[in-house]
Scaffold this motif. Sequence first.
Motif, PDB file in Angstrom:
ATOM      1  N   ARG A   1       0.833  -1.204   0.000  1.00 21.02           N
ATOM      2  CA  ARG A   1       0.000   0.000   0.000  1.00 21.02           C
ATOM      3  C   ARG A   1       0.874   1.263   0.000  1.00 21.02           C
ATOM      4  O   ARG A   1       0.608   2.224  -0.716  1.00 21.02           O
ATOM      5  N   LYS A   2       1.967   1.214   0.763  1.00 19.84           N
ATOM      6  CA  LYS A   2       2.854   2.397   0.806  1.00 19.84           C
ATOM      7  C   LYS A   2       3.526   2.631  -0.555  1.00 19.84           C
ATOM      8  O   LYS A   2       3.679   3.774  -0.981  1.00 19.84           O
ATOM      9  N   LEU A   3       3.923   1.536  -1.220  1.00 19.83           N
ATOM     10  CA  LEU A   3       4.516   1.714  -2.563  1.00 19.83           C
ATOM     11  C   LEU A   3       3.476   2.292  -3.515  1.00 19.83           C
ATOM     12  O   LEU A   3       3.789   3.138  -4.356  1.00 19.83           O
ATOM     13  N   GLY A   4       2.224   1.830  -3.354  1.00 22.13           N
ATOM     14  CA  GLY A   4       1.130   2.364  -4.175  1.00 22.13           C
ATOM     15  C   GLY A   4       0.962   3.860  -3.957  1.00 22.13           C
ATOM     16  O   GLY A   4       0.788   4.636  -4.901  1.00 22.13           O
ATOM     17  N   GLU A   5       1.037   4.278  -2.694  1.00 24.24           N
ATOM     18  CA  GLU A   5       0.890   5.719  -2.378  1.00 24.24           C
ATOM     19  C   GLU A   5       1.978   6.543  -3.074  1.00 24.24           C
ATOM     20  O   GLU A   5       1.786   7.698  -3.425  1.00 24.24           O
ATOM     21  N   GLN A   6       3.153   5.936  -3.247  1.00 29.59           N
ATOM     22  CA  GLN A   6       4.258   6.647  -3.908  1.00 29.59           C
ATOM     23  C   GLN A   6       4.072   6.711  -5.430  1.00 29.59           C
ATOM     24  O   GLN A   6       4.851   7.346  -6.119  1.00 29.59           O
ATOM     25  N   GLY A   7       3.099   5.957  -5.965  1.00 29.21           N
ATOM     26  CA  GLY A   7       2.899   5.921  -7.430  1.00 29.21           C
ATOM     27  C   GLY A   7       3.823   4.916  -8.100  1.00 29.21           C
ATOM     28  O   GLY A   7       4.099   5.039  -9.300  1.00 29.21           O
ATOM     29  N   TRP A   8       4.279   3.900  -7.364  1.00 32.10           N
ATOM     30  CA  TRP A   8       5.256   2.965  -7.926  1.00 32.10           C
ATOM     31  C   TRP A   8       4.651   1.602  -8.267  1.00 32.10           C
ATOM     32  O   TRP A   8       5.374   0.636  -8.464  1.00 32.10           O
ATOM     33  N   ILE A   9       3.327   1.525  -8.279  1.00 37.41           N
ATOM     34  CA  ILE A   9       2.666   0.322  -8.806  1.00 37.41           C
ATOM     35  C   ILE A   9       1.872   0.761 -10.029  1.00 37.41           C
ATOM     36  O   ILE A   9       1.175   1.780  -9.982  1.00 37.41           O
ATOM     37  N   GLY A  10       2.005   0.006 -11.122  1.00 38.71           N
ATOM     38  CA  GLY A  10       1.347   0.432 -12.370  1.00 38.71           C
ATOM     39  C   GLY A  10       1.939   1.735 -12.888  1.00 38.71           C
ATOM     40  O   GLY A  10       1.254   2.561 -13.483  1.00 38.71           O
ATOM     41  N   MET A  11       3.249   1.899 -12.666  1.00 37.31           N
ATOM     42  CA  MET A  11       3.914   3.178 -12.996  1.00 37.31           C
ATOM     43  C   MET A  11       3.766   3.610 -14.445  1.00 37.31           C
ATOM     44  O   MET A  11       3.736   4.794 -14.739  1.00 37.31           O
ATOM     45  N   THR A  12       3.727   2.621 -15.358  1.00 35.26           N
ATOM     46  CA  THR A  12       3.706   2.978 -16.785  1.00 35.26           C
ATOM     47  C   THR A  12       2.274   3.093 -17.313  1.00 35.26           C
ATOM     48  O   THR A  12       2.072   3.432 -18.469  1.00 35.26           O
ATOM     49  N   TRP A  13       1.285   2.805 -16.474  1.00 34.02           N
ATOM     50  CA  TRP A  13      -0.101   2.745 -16.968  1.00 34.02           C
ATOM     51  C   TRP A  13      -0.689   4.141 -17.104  1.00 34.02           C
ATOM     52  O   TRP A  13      -0.249   5.092 -16.425  1.00 34.02           O
ATOM     53  N   PRO A  14      -1.752   4.276 -17.925  1.00 35.25           N
ATOM     54  CA  PRO A  14      -2.403   5.585 -18.082  1.00 35.25           C
ATOM     55  C   PRO A  14      -2.923   6.138 -16.747  1.00 35.25           C
ATOM     56  O   PRO A  14      -3.394   5.369 -15.893  1.00 35.25           O
ATOM     57  N   LYS A  15      -2.858   7.446 -16.621  1.00 38.77           N
ATOM     58  CA  LYS A  15      -3.305   8.082 -15.366  1.00 38.77           C
ATOM     59  C   LYS A  15      -4.786   7.821 -15.113  1.00 38.77           C
ATOM     60  O   LYS A  15      -5.223   7.740 -13.966  1.00 38.77           O
ATOM     61  N   LYS A  16      -5.562   7.677 -16.192  1.00 37.20           N
ATOM     62  CA  LYS A  16      -7.013   7.506 -15.974  1.00 37.20           C
ATOM     63  C   LYS A  16      -7.322   6.183 -15.275  1.00 37.20           C
ATOM     64  O   LYS A  16      -8.415   6.000 -14.756  1.00 37.20           O
ATOM     65  N   TYR A  17      -6.356   5.249 -15.233  1.00 36.85           N
ATOM     66  CA  TYR A  17      -6.572   4.002 -14.487  1.00 36.85           C
ATOM     67  C   TYR A  17      -5.752   3.978 -13.189  1.00 36.85           C
ATOM     68  O   TYR A  17      -5.504   2.919 -12.624  1.00 36.85           O
ATOM     69  N   GLY A  18      -5.273   5.127 -12.777  1.00 37.65           N
ATOM     70  CA  GLY A  18      -4.498   5.188 -11.533  1.00 37.65           C
ATOM     71  C   GLY A  18      -2.998   5.097 -11.748  1.00 37.65           C
ATOM     72  O   GLY A  18      -2.223   5.163 -10.786  1.00 37.65           O
ATOM     73  N   GLY A  19      -2.557   4.923 -12.999  1.00 39.81           N
ATOM     74  CA  GLY A  19      -1.118   4.809 -13.281  1.00 39.81           C
ATOM     75  C   GLY A  19      -0.426   6.166 -13.216  1.00 39.81           C
ATOM     76  O   GLY A  19      -1.035   7.182 -12.881  1.00 39.81           O
ATOM     77  N   ALA A  20       0.882   6.152 -13.519  1.00 38.63           N
ATOM     78  CA  ALA A  20       1.657   7.392 -13.415  1.00 38.63           C
ATOM     79  C   ALA A  20       2.239   7.814 -14.769  1.00 38.63           C
ATOM     80  O   ALA A  20       2.939   8.820 -14.847  1.00 38.63           O
ATOM     81  N   GLU A  21       1.968   7.037 -15.819  1.00 37.44           N
ATOM     82  CA  GLU A  21       2.445   7.349 -17.178  1.00 37.44           C
ATOM     83  C   GLU A  21       3.952   7.600 -17.197  1.00 37.44           C
ATOM     84  O   GLU A  21       4.431   8.496 -17.892  1.00 37.44           O
ATOM     85  N   ARG A  22       4.684   6.826 -16.394  1.00 39.60           N
ATOM     86  CA  ARG A  22       6.151   6.932 -16.422  1.00 39.60           C
ATOM     87  C   ARG A  22       6.679   5.936 -17.457  1.00 39.60           C
ATOM     88  O   ARG A  22       5.962   5.051 -17.914  1.00 39.60           O
ATOM     89  N   SER A  23       7.979   6.043 -17.792  1.00 41.18           N
ATOM     90  CA  SER A  23       8.546   5.174 -18.826  1.00 41.18           C
ATOM     91  C   SER A  23       8.923   3.802 -18.233  1.00 41.18           C
ATOM     92  O   SER A  23       9.016   3.640 -17.008  1.00 41.18           O
ATOM     93  N   PHE A  24       9.153   2.830 -19.124  1.00 40.91           N
ATOM     94  CA  PHE A  24       9.610   1.515 -18.662  1.00 40.91           C
ATOM     95  C   PHE A  24      11.015   1.601 -18.049  1.00 40.91           C
ATOM     96  O   PHE A  24      11.390   0.769 -17.233  1.00 40.91           O
ATOM     97  N   PHE A  25      11.794   2.613 -18.442  1.00 43.57           N
ATOM     98  CA  PHE A  25      13.123   2.788 -17.840  1.00 43.57           C
ATOM     99  C   PHE A  25      12.993   3.245 -16.384  1.00 43.57           C
ATOM    100  O   PHE A  25      13.737   2.804 -15.509  1.00 43.57           O
ATOM    101  N   GLU A  26      12.033   4.143 -16.136  1.00 46.42           N
ATOM    102  CA  GLU A  26      11.831   4.583 -14.742  1.00 46.42           C
ATOM    103  C   GLU A  26      11.348   3.402 -13.898  1.00 46.42           C
ATOM    104  O   GLU A  26      11.773   3.208 -12.768  1.00 46.42           O
ATOM    105  N   ARG A  27      10.433   2.623 -14.479  1.00 47.54           N
ATOM    106  CA  ARG A  27       9.955   1.439 -13.746  1.00 47.54           C
ATOM    107  C   ARG A  27      11.124   0.476 -13.492  1.00 47.54           C
ATOM    108  O   ARG A  27      11.244  -0.112 -12.419  1.00 47.54           O
ATOM    109  N   TYR A  28      12.007   0.355 -14.463  1.00 48.46           N
ATOM    110  CA  TYR A  28      13.135  -0.560 -14.314  1.00 48.46           C
ATOM    111  C   TYR A  28      14.014  -0.137 -13.125  1.00 48.46           C
ATOM    112  O   TYR A  28      14.416  -0.968 -12.303  1.00 48.46           O
ATOM    113  N   ALA A  29      14.296   1.152 -13.041  1.00 43.39           N
ATOM    114  CA  ALA A  29      15.133   1.649 -11.933  1.00 43.39           C
ATOM    115  C   ALA A  29      14.454   1.377 -10.600  1.00 43.39           C
ATOM    116  O   ALA A  29      15.091   0.956  -9.623  1.00 43.39           O
TER     117      ALA A  29
END
Length: 383
Positions: free
Chosen positions: A51-79
């Motif tokens: 839940r805490k990782l979710g609060e940081q926006g680090w779950i579903g990071m690359t997904w569209p914002k309209k579904y709760g994602g953060a629209e970050r790149s796969f490279f950011e998710r990789y890091a």
Amino acid sequence: MQYFNFEPYALPQEAELVRAEVRDFLGREMSDMSAADRARSWAGFDPDFSRKLGEQGWIGMTWPKKYGGAERSFFERYAMLEEVLAAGAPVNGHWIADRQSGPMLLRFGTEEQRQRILPDITRGESFFCIGMSEPDSGSDLASVRTKAEKVDGGYLINGTKVWTSNAQNCHWMIGLFRTSTNPDNRHDGLSQFLVDLTTTKGITIRPIRNMMGEEHFNEVNFVDAFVPEENIIGAEGDGWNQVTAELAFERSGPERYMSSYQLMLEVIREVQRLPNPRSTVEIGRMIAQLATMRRMSVSIAGSLERNDNPALEASVVKDIGTVFEQSLPEITHALTYGEAGKDADSDYEQVRAYVTQACMSFSLRGGTREILRGIISRGLGLR
Ligand SMILES: Cc1cc2nc3c(=O)[nH]c(=O)nc-3n(C[C@H](O)[C@H](O)[C@H](O)COP(=O)(O)OP(=O)(O)OC[C@H]3O[C@@H](n4cnc5c(N)ncnc54)[C@H](O)[C@@H]3O)c2cc1C
């Protein structure tokens, strides 16, 4: 003749910024965690942490914002993933949903399913398990026999899934079931369903104790379990196509060579006490292998960013990653021979004991070595 596509990439600046944030967060959140618990790596379950990782926006990071994602790149998710794995963070709760169930729904699910399911995943409040394997169907997945029979308003499920990781803690299973039979093509007539494990009647989940004495995977039995029509994923009969796409996500991440990372850290600490040329050479060799796999894995993140399908390259990294991870206990044993075992309670010994037993399963979960090598040879046009 085809070739692998491991185009070289360097992680961009924004990925390094995410890395610094994640490292800082993990340093604060995990300061009390023991080395033995860190060694569980992505098998460690802690819903509060998810839940805490979710609060940081680090779950579903690359997904569209309209579904709760953060629209970050796969490279950011990789890091982010690298940091989480290097720290041995307890990410098991949301891991499958983030890695494959969510991306699968984005690709094949209906708009209604995406809106209903994805935001809960990104908040770290909805956990998923994979219902593919059955008592007589593992590598030969097309032989699954658990049936989904059409009835008024939905389907009745009957049969048994096995080795279902974390099912006892999950809200949803994505299950592969047989909706019809075509004697000429076993890949026809398979469909995937969203199964609500919290409310569906007729489902029994029995933990299976593994050789470490832990209850991580399960047998899941279905007796006339009703799944409503709106929970079928994509079209009826499209399951095989979906599963093969999903397995590429399952095999594509750095967890396939970083699950034993804690053991590397501990052995480096251990040999520092009595440095010698042999350990210098072995540690150098390990780091060189790790660095090579990392470059290959970053390249896969690049393929995902380009929307390519890295199924072949992911199979290569998973295969060499598990060979590497399974070699570590023996290397560490040789390096500390005579010293090892003197203090069974030390971090090093506890981590080594855990990884020695756990790593046996690494070349089974997510596809066995032989199956991966078959995929690789087919991908290269050799069979
Ligand atoms: C820790 C762990 C977690 C798991 N989690 C899940 C999960 O969450 N969900 C899920 O659905 N499954 C899960 N599995 C199951 C896993 O996917 C299967 O174990 C795997 O696919 C192999 O299937 P099997 O065990 O039936 O072995 P089999 O398919 O019977 O294979 C036995 C041996 O025969 C070899 N073999 C089989 N077919 C061939 C062939 N055609 N050519 C050459 N060699 C072959 C295999 O490589 C293997 O060495 C998990 C397994 C483990 C160990």
